[in-house]
Design a protein around this motif. Structure first.
Motif, PDB file in Angstrom:
ATOM      1  N   HIS A  95       0.831  -1.208   0.000  1.00 44.36           N
ATOM      2  CA  HIS A  95       0.000   0.000   0.000  1.00 44.36           C
ATOM      3  C   HIS A  95       0.866   1.259   0.000  1.00 44.36           C
ATOM      4  CE1 HIS A  95      -3.595  -2.357   0.347  1.00 44.36           C
ATOM      5  NE2 HIS A  95      -3.176  -2.927   1.458  1.00 44.36           N
ATOM      6  N   THR A  96       1.861   1.240  -0.875  1.00 45.33           N
ATOM      7  CA  THR A  96       2.757   2.387  -1.001  1.00 45.33           C
ATOM      8  C   THR A  96       2.174   3.400  -1.978  1.00 45.33           C
ATOM      9  OG1 THR A  96       4.685   0.995  -0.600  1.00 45.33           O
ATOM     10  CG2 THR A  96       5.070   3.122  -1.656  1.00 45.33           C
ATOM     11  N   PRO A  97       2.032   4.667  -1.577  1.00 39.00           N
ATOM     12  CA  PRO A  97       1.522   5.677  -2.518  1.00 39.00           C
ATOM     13  C   PRO A  97       2.594   6.040  -3.533  1.00 39.00           C
ATOM     14  CG  PRO A  97       2.111   6.716  -0.437  1.00 39.00           C
ATOM     15  CD  PRO A  97       2.306   5.235  -0.239  1.00 39.00           C
ATOM     16  N   MET A  98       2.243   5.968  -4.809  1.00 37.92           N
ATOM     17  CA  MET A  98       3.216   6.204  -5.861  1.00 37.92           C
ATOM     18  C   MET A  98       2.482   6.637  -7.127  1.00 37.92           C
ATOM     19  SD  MET A  98       5.965   3.398  -7.349  1.00 37.92           S
ATOM     20  CE  MET A  98       6.415   2.921  -5.688  1.00 37.92           C
ATOM     21  N   VAL A  99       2.969   7.668  -7.773  1.00 38.47           N
ATOM     22  CA  VAL A  99       2.424   8.130  -9.047  1.00 38.47           C
ATOM     23  C   VAL A  99       3.407   7.733 -10.134  1.00 38.47           C
ATOM     24  CG1 VAL A  99       1.669  10.104 -10.410  1.00 38.47           C
ATOM     25  CG2 VAL A  99       1.217  10.047  -7.939  1.00 38.47           C
ATOM     26  N   ILE A 100       2.999   6.803 -10.995  1.00 37.23           N
ATOM     27  CA  ILE A 100       3.857   6.304 -12.063  1.00 37.23           C
ATOM     28  C   ILE A 100       3.376   6.884 -13.384  1.00 37.23           C
ATOM     29  CG2 ILE A 100       4.731   4.255 -13.244  1.00 37.23           C
ATOM     30  CD1 ILE A 100       3.993   2.677 -10.676  1.00 37.23           C
ATOM     31  N   LEU A 101       4.235   7.648 -14.038  1.00 38.99           N
ATOM     32  CA  LEU A 101       3.942   8.170 -15.365  1.00 38.99           C
ATOM     33  C   LEU A 101       4.605   7.263 -16.391  1.00 38.99           C
ATOM     34  CD1 LEU A 101       4.541  11.995 -14.820  1.00 38.99           C
ATOM     35  CD2 LEU A 101       2.496  10.637 -14.349  1.00 38.99           C
ATOM     36  N   GLY A 102       3.823   6.773 -17.344  1.00 39.90           N
ATOM     37  CA  GLY A 102       4.341   5.893 -18.371  1.00 39.90           C
ATOM     38  C   GLY A 102       4.357   6.576 -19.721  1.00 39.90           C
ATOM     39  N   GLY A 103       5.540   6.674 -20.309  1.00 36.56           N
ATOM     40  CA  GLY A 103       5.641   7.304 -21.619  1.00 36.56           C
ATOM     41  C   GLY A 103       4.964   6.467 -22.695  1.00 36.56           C
ATOM     42  N   GLN A 104       4.136   7.126 -23.505  1.00 36.11           N
ATOM     43  CA  GLN A 104       3.427   6.490 -24.607  1.00 36.11           C
ATOM     44  C   GLN A 104       3.916   7.120 -25.911  1.00 36.11           C
ATOM     45  OE1 GLN A 104       2.037   4.253 -26.216  1.00 36.11           O
ATOM     46  NE2 GLN A 104      -0.146   4.174 -25.627  1.00 36.11           N
ATOM     47  N   GLN A 105       3.809   6.382 -26.998  1.00 41.50           N
ATOM     48  CA  GLN A 105       4.171   6.941 -28.292  1.00 41.50           C
ATOM     49  C   GLN A 105       3.302   8.163 -28.628  1.00 41.50           C
ATOM     50  OE1 GLN A 105       6.010   7.183 -30.832  1.00 41.50           O
ATOM     51  NE2 GLN A 105       7.438   5.448 -30.838  1.00 41.50           N
ATOM     52  N   ALA A 106       3.803   9.015 -29.526  1.00 37.87           N
ATOM     53  CA  ALA A 106       3.052  10.204 -29.945  1.00 37.87           C
ATOM     54  C   ALA A 106       1.688   9.800 -30.495  1.00 37.87           C
ATOM     55  CB  ALA A 106       3.843  10.969 -31.010  1.00 37.87           C
ATOM     56  N   GLN A 154      -5.004   8.177  -0.766  1.00 34.10           N
ATOM     57  CA  GLN A 154      -6.135   7.858   0.103  1.00 34.10           C
ATOM     58  C   GLN A 154      -6.046   6.417   0.565  1.00 34.10           C
ATOM     59  OE1 GLN A 154      -8.418  10.275   1.159  1.00 34.10           O
ATOM     60  NE2 GLN A 154      -6.813  11.459   0.152  1.00 34.10           N
ATOM     61  N   ASP A 155      -6.456   6.153   1.799  1.00 35.18           N
ATOM     62  CA  ASP A 155      -6.414   4.806   2.372  1.00 35.18           C
ATOM     63  C   ASP A 155      -7.455   3.891   1.740  1.00 35.18           C
ATOM     64  OD1 ASP A 155      -4.406   5.526   4.242  1.00 35.18           O
ATOM     65  OD2 ASP A 155      -5.945   6.467   5.508  1.00 35.18           O
ATOM     66  N   PRO A 156      -7.085   2.637   1.474  1.00 38.21           N
ATOM     67  CA  PRO A 156      -5.724   2.118   1.524  1.00 38.21           C
ATOM     68  C   PRO A 156      -4.913   2.665   0.357  1.00 38.21           C
ATOM     69  CG  PRO A 156      -7.203   0.430   0.694  1.00 38.21           C
ATOM     70  CD  PRO A 156      -8.070   1.594   1.087  1.00 38.21           C
ATOM     71  N   LYS A 157      -3.735   3.186   0.672  1.00 40.94           N
ATOM     72  CA  LYS A 157      -2.916   3.827  -0.341  1.00 40.94           C
ATOM     73  C   LYS A 157      -2.366   2.801  -1.329  1.00 40.94           C
ATOM     74  CE  LYS A 157      -1.700   7.591   2.782  1.00 40.94           C
ATOM     75  NZ  LYS A 157      -0.627   8.433   3.354  1.00 40.94           N
ATOM     76  N   THR A 214       0.409  -1.337   8.788  1.00 38.88           N
ATOM     77  CA  THR A 214      -0.303  -0.073   8.662  1.00 38.88           C
ATOM     78  C   THR A 214      -0.274   0.725   9.964  1.00 38.88           C
ATOM     79  OG1 THR A 214      -1.764  -1.174   7.086  1.00 38.88           O
ATOM     80  CG2 THR A 214      -2.462   0.967   7.861  1.00 38.88           C
ATOM     81  N   VAL A 215      -0.125   0.039  11.099  1.00 46.78           N
ATOM     82  CA  VAL A 215      -0.035   0.753  12.378  1.00 46.78           C
ATOM     83  C   VAL A 215       1.156   1.702  12.360  1.00 46.78           C
ATOM     84  CG1 VAL A 215       0.388   0.472  14.850  1.00 46.78           C
ATOM     85  CG2 VAL A 215      -1.220  -1.051  13.686  1.00 46.78           C
ATOM     86  N   ASP A 216       2.308   1.214  11.887  1.00 48.37           N
ATOM     87  CA  ASP A 216       3.485   2.069  11.813  1.00 48.37           C
ATOM     88  C   ASP A 216       3.328   3.116  10.720  1.00 48.37           C
ATOM     89  OD1 ASP A 216       6.222   2.793  12.541  1.00 48.37           O
ATOM     90  OD2 ASP A 216       6.782   1.964  10.602  1.00 48.37           O
ATOM     91  N   ALA A 217       2.780   2.716   9.565  1.00 43.27           N
ATOM     92  CA  ALA A 217       2.614   3.655   8.461  1.00 43.27           C
ATOM     93  C   ALA A 217       1.724   4.824   8.850  1.00 43.27           C
ATOM     94  CB  ALA A 217       2.038   2.932   7.243  1.00 43.27           C
ATOM     95  N   GLN A 218       0.777   4.590   9.752  1.00 39.02           N
ATOM     96  CA  GLN A 218      -0.128   5.653  10.195  1.00 39.02           C
ATOM     97  C   GLN A 218       0.310   6.289  11.506  1.00 39.02           C
ATOM     98  OE1 GLN A 218      -4.079   3.893   9.992  1.00 39.02           O
ATOM     99  NE2 GLN A 218      -4.054   3.886   7.760  1.00 39.02           N
ATOM    100  N   GLY A 219       1.565   6.056  11.890  1.00 37.96           N
ATOM    101  CA  GLY A 219       2.160   6.777  13.011  1.00 37.96           C
ATOM    102  C   GLY A 219       1.693   6.362  14.381  1.00 37.96           C
TER     103      GLY A 219
END
Length: 547
Positions: A95-106, A154-157, A214-219
């Motif tokens: 549940h790691t938050p990550m934004v992955i941009l994938g390059g697509q052909q023109a 947003q949870d779950p991330k 998640t207990v640790d991830a949420q502090g």
């Protein structure tokens, strides 16, 4: 402009959005389809290069877990995304938050089958992605990325994916920037639910707690300590513990549950009520009968069960995990907030004399070849008090946790999915995010091969990370599954892998240790080095591994 278009490009509008969202560090292994983004790359954006996409995603995973915020990744959306899928699989499980941009052909190239084409671009990362999108128009790129960011957070991330055609970056942006807005979780645990859980725990004669990542991830790690102390309840780490949510040095810590249902039941049967907090109930690896190498009849056995006579209460922020939970009752809410709420409702019990929750282990003796237990014992004596451990030891995990009990100031991370590779790269990402703390990756030479390229990034970034390789020359977790271990030696024998030489080839200082004589001095140097260092420690075959 008078024709209704903007003087800004999509690239410029997106960079403004990145700054607005705090996405100012990018992990990438770019290809041709991403190059137009970099034609005017600004100085205030940090670019972290990886040599292969699996390492890129693994480093971003460690970075996001260090910061608690989404990490930004840019890779090719076709073959590059394919290379990254093992890392995405693990990030989704964690549940790691990550934004992955994938390059697509023109866009105009999509009528055919050009090089680096991502066919059905949003489908490739599924189902191991939380959401995937593709802008209908070039000017929609910033808005789609903003949507993806908020979904990831947003949870779950979890990781999200946006496919961006190559030429979109240089097209005119929309007339207005993406409006700044806040999207945050505003849900709180139902007080009636907390009262119900607290009542059952307070009435229990032998309560137990299972600490999930998640207990640790949420502090709420220290809040869980307070809850356990009030209840005088033993605390177990959830199976395949991917993140430490309770200090292993605490007298109430009972150990990490093995991912086998029969062994889980044997350990938890002593409790009359068990609350599982921030973990699935449960992540399993196999069942006891599957260790047999004998011919098997038609399987008519029952599905895994938990011990009769023990009531299980499950708190998770994942509705799907609640739906398949093995617990008697499951509650969907933030586990961190639930733990903090339960501390106030738990009744203080008098401490009682009891044997230690964990049995004392013998101090291992030095020998040649070095035993993995002795390596971990010496490591525990030299670790910085606030070191953050990344571990991937399929056959040595029991020895590791026995000899290296991690205290309240230590962090601990491991793979959440069973896929190999995250800890090696994740430690580098963590060290980039938190250079004031030493990241220590402890993993076998087999596991290291999956994201070995992260060594180069560690050297380039001068990241404060120490790699410790207990090198037993084999995939021994596979070896000991076999009745005749020599019959398929080619499938597990890794003789000849020289991790120190490989590390030096990537520009990372390294040393090979073959006897205990220089082990302590080498560990001291590696743990205090200015930048990365790898120790390739030749260890003895430990025999059949313990869970």
């Amino acid at each position: 402009m008078t024709d209704g278009t903007s003087a800004r490009t999509v690239r410029e509008a997106t960079l403004e959005l990145f700054r607005q969202l705090g996405l100012t560090t990018m992990f990438s292994n770019p290809s041709h389809t991403e190059m137009k983004l970099f034609e005017a790359w600004p100085d205030d954006m940090r670019f972290v290069m990886g040599l292969q996409e699996a390492s890129v995603v693994g480093m971003a995973d460690g970075y996001a877990q260090a910061t608690g915020q989404p990490a930004l990744v840019l890779i090719n959306g076709g073959p590059g995304l394919g290379n990254a899928m093992g890392g995405i699989y693990t990030a989704a499980s964690a549940h790691t938050p990550m934004v992955i941009l994938g390059g697509q052909q023109a866009r105009k190239m999509l009528l055919g089958e050009p090089f680096l084409h991502a066919r059905d671009a949003t489908q490739l990362p599924k189902p191991y992605i939380k959401w995937a999108g593709e802008p209908a128009r070039p000017q929609d790129v910033p808005a789609v990325i903003a949507k993806a960011y908020h979904i990831a957070n947003q949870d779950p991330k979890g990781p999200v994916f946006v496919a961006v055609p190559e030429d979109d970056w240089v097209r005119p942006a929309g007339p207005s920037p993406v409006p700044a807005k806040t999207v945050r979780a505003a849900t709180v645990p139902d007080q009636e639910v907390l009262a119900l859980i607290a009542e059952e725990l307070n009435k229990a004669e032998r309560p137990g707690l299972v600490a999930g990542p998640t207990v640790d991830a949420q502090g709420a790690r220290l809040d869980l300590v307070r809850l356990a102390e009030k209840l005088q309840a033993k605390v177990w780490g959830s199976p395949v513990w991917p993140r430490s949510s309770f200090p292993e040095t605490h007298p109430l810590f009972a150990g990490v549950l093995p991912p086998i249902p029969e062994l889980i039941s044997a350990k938890l049967a002593e409790h009359d009520v068990v609350a599982v907090l921030g973990s699935p109930t449960f992540t399993l690896f196999t069942a006891a009968d599957l260790f047999s190498t004998d011919a098997a009849e038609l399987d008519q056995s029952d599905t895994p069960k938990l011990p009769e006579g023990t009531r299980f209460l499950h708190v998770t922020d994942d509705p799907e995990a609640a739906a398949w939970s093995m617990a008697d009752a499951a509650f969907v809410c933030q586990p961190g907030a639930a733990v903090r709420g339960l501390v106030a409702l738990a009744e203080q019990r008098e401490p009682v004399e009891r044997p230690p929750a964990r049995q004392a282990v013998a101090v291992p003796e030095p020998s040649t070849p070095i035993t993995q237990a002795y390596l971990f014992h010496v490591l525990s004596q030299e670790l910085p008090a606030d070191a953050v451990l990344f571990e991937e030891l399929p056959i040595a995990r029991a020895d590791f946790h026995e000899q290296v009990p991690l205290g309240p100031s230590n962090g601990y991370y491991a793979t959440a999915s069973g896929a190999l590779g995250f800890p090696f790269a994740g430690a580098v990402g963590y060290a980039i995010a938190r250079p004031e703390r030493r990241a220590v990756a402890v993993l076998g030479e087999g596991s290291a091969q999956y994201t070995l390229h992260a060594l180069w990034t560690a050297a380039q970034q001068n990241a404060p990370v120490t790699f410790i390789i207990p090198n037993n020359a084999g995939y021994l977790s596979l070896k000991y599954y076999l009745a005749d271990q020599e019959a398929w030696r080619a499938g597990w024998d890794l003789s000849g892998v020289d991790m120190a030489a490989l590390a030096r080839g990537f520009g990372c200082p390294a040393e090979r240790i073959e006897s205990p004589d220089g082990l302590r001095a080498a560990l001291k140097a590696a743990l205090t080095a200015d930048g990365p260092m790898l120790l390739d420690v030749v260890v003895d075959d430990p025999g059949l591994f313990r869970l």
